[in-house]
Design a protein around this motif. Structure first.
Motif, mmCIF file in Angstrom:
data_model
loop_
_atom_site.group_PDB
_atom_site.id
_atom_site.type_symbol
_atom_site.label_atom_id
_atom_site.label_comp_id
_atom_site.label_asym_id
_atom_site.label_seq_id
_atom_site.Cartn_x
_atom_site.Cartn_y
_atom_site.Cartn_z
ATOM 1 N N LYS A 48 -9.066 110.331 113.740
ATOM 2 C CA LYS A 48 -9.785 111.367 114.761
ATOM 3 C C LYS A 48 -9.501 112.856 114.348
ATOM 4 C CE LYS A 48 -6.970 109.747 118.403
ATOM 5 N NZ LYS A 48 -6.021 108.918 118.872
ATOM 6 N N ARG A 49 -8.878 113.500 113.290
ATOM 7 C CA ARG A 49 -9.081 114.632 112.934
ATOM 8 C C ARG A 49 -8.840 114.830 111.445
ATOM 9 N NH1 ARG A 49 -3.337 115.999 112.092
ATOM 10 N NH2 ARG A 49 -2.027 114.618 113.474
ATOM 11 N N SER A 120 -2.401 106.693 117.068
ATOM 12 C CA SER A 120 -1.535 107.866 117.070
ATOM 13 C C SER A 120 -2.800 108.927 117.215
ATOM 14 C CB SER A 120 -0.914 107.975 115.731
ATOM 15 O OG SER A 120 -1.851 107.752 114.713
ATOM 16 N N ASP A 121 -2.259 110.223 117.235
ATOM 17 C CA ASP A 121 -3.030 111.352 117.410
ATOM 18 C C ASP A 121 -3.941 111.584 116.184
ATOM 19 O OD1 ASP A 121 -1.443 112.310 119.359
ATOM 20 O OD2 ASP A 121 -0.603 113.924 118.384
ATOM 21 N N GLU A 122 -3.882 110.909 115.054
ATOM 22 C CA GLU A 122 -4.678 110.956 113.890
ATOM 23 C C GLU A 122 -5.519 109.785 113.562
ATOM 24 O OE1 GLU A 122 -2.355 112.581 110.822
ATOM 25 O OE2 GLU A 122 -3.950 112.521 109.118
#
Ligand SMILES: Nc1ncnc2c1[nH]c(=O)n2[C@H]1C[C@H](O)[C@@H](COP(=O)(O)OP(=O)(O)OP(=O)(O)O)O1
Length: 190
Positions: A48-49, A120-122
């Protein structure tokens, strides 16, 4: 073709391609990457990043100072997918981009896990059939070495990319298997 610079001589070629000279040596940065395989399925994460955004990959990241590769792999799997697992070291890949540090990536396979797979965020985890891996949405050379992980080989490889804008264009690759071939003995990391 003999193994390229950075790969041990004893590794037997299984797949190579591209053209031109191998890029010259730079400093090395160490990473990990973990693939969970169960029956006919593989767990991948949608990034995601950061580096490799919008690609599917295993779970992993940079090895921190004073951390073993195995500890780093276990930490990244917990941070990015919310699980722990017995990890088996199955391969080493070198990803090379001129002017950047070489990315030395220790690849681990897990066949079981504990905990609940969690976004997760990632990374957004997603199961795929091993017959339907989304290679078109992964790093370009993954289609050449991921089958070695699935067939329980020990492997090494090198991929040279050229950076064009935000894209990494595949220039040359080499993958080989180690003579012991079938991987063996998990290193427990739970
Ligand atoms: N070509 C290439 N270069 C670098 N890293 C990779 C590749 N191909 C890959 O498959 N990878 C892998 C290696 C790692 O598993 C990730 C990259 O890790 P990154 O997200 O940059 O590291 P983190 O430590 O998780 O990042 P931050 O938390 O610092 O953002 O891709």
């Amino acid at each position: 073709m003999v193994p390229p610079p950075g790969i041990p001589d004893a590794v037997a070629e299984v797949n190579t391609g591209g053209s031109g000279e191998w890029f010259p040596a730079e400093q090395i940065r160490y990473y990990t990457n973990v693939f969970l395989v169960q029956d006919d399925k593989i767990l991948l994460g949608y990034k995601k990043r950061g580096l490799g955004i919008h690609k599917y990959n295993g779970f992993g990241g940079k090895v921190e100072p004073n951390e073993s590769t195995l500890d780093a792999a276990a930490r990244e799997l917990q941070e990015e997918a919310g699980i722990t697992a017995p990890l088996e070291h199955v391969g080493v890949l070198l990803f090379v981009v001129p002017g950047d540090k070489w990315a030395h990536i220790d690849i681990f396979r897990a066949m079981e896990y504990s905990g609940t797979i969690t976004e997760s965020d990632e990374m957004r985890p997603e199961w795929f059939k091993t017959t339907n891996i989304p290679f078109d949405d992964m790093w370009d050379a993954d289609r050449y070495w991921l089958p070695l992980l699935l067939s329980e080989r020990h492997f090494s490889g090198r991929v040279d990319f050229e950076k064009q804008g935000d894209s990494f264009v595949l220039k040359k690759w080499w993958f080989g298997i180690h003579s012991s071939s079938k991987s063996q003995g998990a290193s427990k990391s739970t």
